[in-house]
Design a protein around this motif. Structure first.
Motif, PDB file in Angstrom:
ATOM      1  N   THR C  15      49.892 108.118  -7.722  1.00  0.00           N
ATOM      2  CA  THR C  15      50.396 107.776  -9.049  1.00  0.00           C
ATOM      3  C   THR C  15      51.790 108.378  -9.268  1.00  0.00           C
ATOM      4  O   THR C  15      52.700 107.703  -9.772  1.00  0.00           O
ATOM      5  N   SER C  18      54.440 106.392  -7.346  1.00  0.00           N
ATOM      6  CA  SER C  18      54.799 105.105  -7.958  1.00  0.00           C
ATOM      7  C   SER C  18      55.651 105.336  -9.207  1.00  0.00           C
ATOM      8  O   SER C  18      56.666 104.660  -9.408  1.00  0.00           O
ATOM      9  N   PHE C  19      55.261 106.300 -10.018  1.00  0.00           N
ATOM     10  CA  PHE C  19      56.036 106.632 -11.221  1.00  0.00           C
ATOM     11  C   PHE C  19      57.490 106.962 -10.847  1.00  0.00           C
ATOM     12  O   PHE C  19      58.425 106.541 -11.523  1.00  0.00           O
ATOM     13  N   VAL C  35      47.827 113.610 -15.165  1.00  0.00           N
ATOM     14  CA  VAL C  35      47.357 112.503 -14.317  1.00  0.00           C
ATOM     15  C   VAL C  35      45.911 112.820 -13.960  1.00  0.00           C
ATOM     16  O   VAL C  35      45.642 113.638 -13.089  1.00  0.00           O
ATOM     17  N   SER C  68      53.590 102.248 -19.465  1.00  0.00           N
ATOM     18  CA  SER C  68      53.466 102.976 -18.191  1.00  0.00           C
ATOM     19  C   SER C  68      52.278 103.929 -18.198  1.00  0.00           C
ATOM     20  O   SER C  68      51.584 104.070 -17.188  1.00  0.00           O
ATOM     21  N   TYR C  72      49.416 103.397 -15.443  1.00  0.00           N
ATOM     22  CA  TYR C  72      49.067 104.422 -14.460  1.00  0.00           C
ATOM     23  C   TYR C  72      47.679 105.001 -14.702  1.00  0.00           C
ATOM     24  O   TYR C  72      47.022 105.455 -13.761  1.00  0.00           O
ATOM     25  N   PHE C  75      45.771 102.681 -12.755  1.00  0.00           N
ATOM     26  CA  PHE C  75      46.151 102.856 -11.345  1.00  0.00           C
ATOM     27  C   PHE C  75      45.408 104.020 -10.695  1.00  0.00           C
ATOM     28  O   PHE C  75      45.087 103.967  -9.501  1.00  0.00           O
ATOM     29  N   THR C  76      45.126 105.070 -11.457  1.00  0.00           N
ATOM     30  CA  THR C  76      44.408 106.222 -10.887  1.00  0.00           C
ATOM     31  C   THR C  76      43.031 105.849 -10.334  1.00  0.00           C
ATOM     32  O   THR C  76      42.491 106.549  -9.488  1.00  0.00           O
TER      33      THR C  76
ATOM     34  N   GLN D  53      58.316  99.896 -10.716  1.00  0.00           N
ATOM     35  CA  GLN D  53      58.208 100.392  -9.346  1.00  0.00           C
ATOM     36  C   GLN D  53      58.527  99.366  -8.258  1.00  0.00           C
ATOM     37  O   GLN D  53      58.693  99.746  -7.098  1.00  0.00           O
TER      38      GLN D  53
END
Lengths: 151, 151, 151, 151
Positions: C15, C18-19, C35, C68, C72, C75-76, D53
């Motif tokens: 993560t 990507s950030f 995160v 975002s 994310y 995404f985790t 990204q």
């Protein structure tokens, strides 16, 4: 306990009276369960007349009770003479609304003079198990001094 | 003419058959009017059983026909074996839904393999005058190979 | 503790990497704070370059960090090879975003194979006081096997 | 021609002056293109500082120009002393925002005394080809008599 202080001590009776005037609630069989400051819960038993093509609750019916739950959650905090209007709402269908009963919960997030924002959640219960089937948000408007048009 | 080319020549019959399985459409009295590639129109006559507290169409009922109009607009472009699922929708209530009849129009904006985006619009007609009472957007999902669950 | 179990033990490093590739985050000065499985927090210090016409954070900038944070958060929970795509989001601006710092919090509500639903919340901090300035919901899509396009 | 009649003949100068006060517009490089009654267009050249990204425009940046385009579309119809506030917006990301330039278009659907509803659309242009990359809707509020807070 929701933390909100109602402007009108008679909020519950006022909310129940308005709910009773919504023809569609009796038609589909929805009942007003909890009425607290900033929080309203509505229950609805399944019947085939409320289904979509796979035999589950139609998303529009879930939306109907969710919209009323949020609208009345806001209404509990309004002054006695004010009416409520849904400005807009959005709803996510998280899971198939497959259950014997649906429950909609509206909760006030922000209570303003003109606008109120609520969260909407719906659940279905089947064989004793509860599934979170919908979530969303809603904007309401307080209408004052337009008696007969909005109450 | 919508400009979309359906993947399934039998899209209209397939759409009408699925609509006929939505118990709620018959229950409220909604009828499927236009069925074109990427566009569906549903009509609904007013009756007091569909009302909110001021005697107009309840926002949830407007949402019910708008959701089905959008869902079936997307469905017209799906392959024959695929089912449709509403992921989410948002609706703005632009004016009181005060009319003898409501019309919901769903139109596909973007047709993808997995996701489809539609616009939803609703109108009420009263004494020959049409009012744009709701507008919104919707995300649909195409479901393939899960016959019996979604069609 | 969020209750979600990540599919990829290396979710945090993935993560953060990507950030770090989001050019806009460095440009506006946003930093990745928490995160956790299904939860991400982003912080952003105020500067006049981020303002709307009254000198507060622009709603679009609040939306940028909220989008975002939600993206994310989803995404985790994704498998290691998968990318994330925002399908749609909605945001309510609850209060003027008047503060020295903004905080965006994304939280997963439903994690599915193809689609994930998050709630988005934003806060501003001013003179030690935190105000809830935005809330919303978001749909994400998991993209697998399209390396180079989405990660 | 949009069909709307502005309440203030000086709407264009007033809109351009407010836009010039949005620090974020200069920061990202956005420019105000069309300003018509109920319609505003904003353009934005790509730079890596605006990317997510994968190197495309970040959804939040597309939302930033879309939110301002809608806000100012509503603002063109407001009385001279009134300010504009975004109540909420929703945006669908229809396609990757991969382009040399992004264009956001805000259009008024309903103009009311207190609330205005707009549609938001965004396009990216690449090698002479325009792609519809985002669509959504927005609620605005007219603020009167709160000079200094909202203009």
């Amino acid at each position: 306990m929701t933390g909100f202080v109602p402007a009108d001590a008679g909020f519950e009776a006022r909310t129940r009276a308005s709910f009773a005037r919504q023809g569609v609630m009796a038609f589909i069989g929805a009942t007003l369960e909890r009425v607290e400051p900033g929080l309203v819960e509505i229950a609805l038993a399944f019947k085939p007349e409320l289904s979509q093509q796979h035999g589950f609750f139609h998303a529009g019916i879930i939306s109907t009770i969710a919209d009323s739950a949020g609208g009345y959650a806001g209404f509990t905090l309004f002054p006695p003479e004010a009416g409520v209007l849904t400005v807009e709402f959005k709803i996510h269908l998280l899971a198939a609304a497959d259950g014997e009963q649906a429950i909609a919960l509206g909760r006030v997030v922000r209570s303003g003079r003109t606008l109120t924002v609520c969260t909407l959640d719906a659940y279905v219960e089947k064989a004793g198990r509860r599934t979170h089937c919908a979530t969303g948000t809603q904007t309401l408007m307080t209408l004052v001094g337009r008696a007969g048009v909005r109450d």
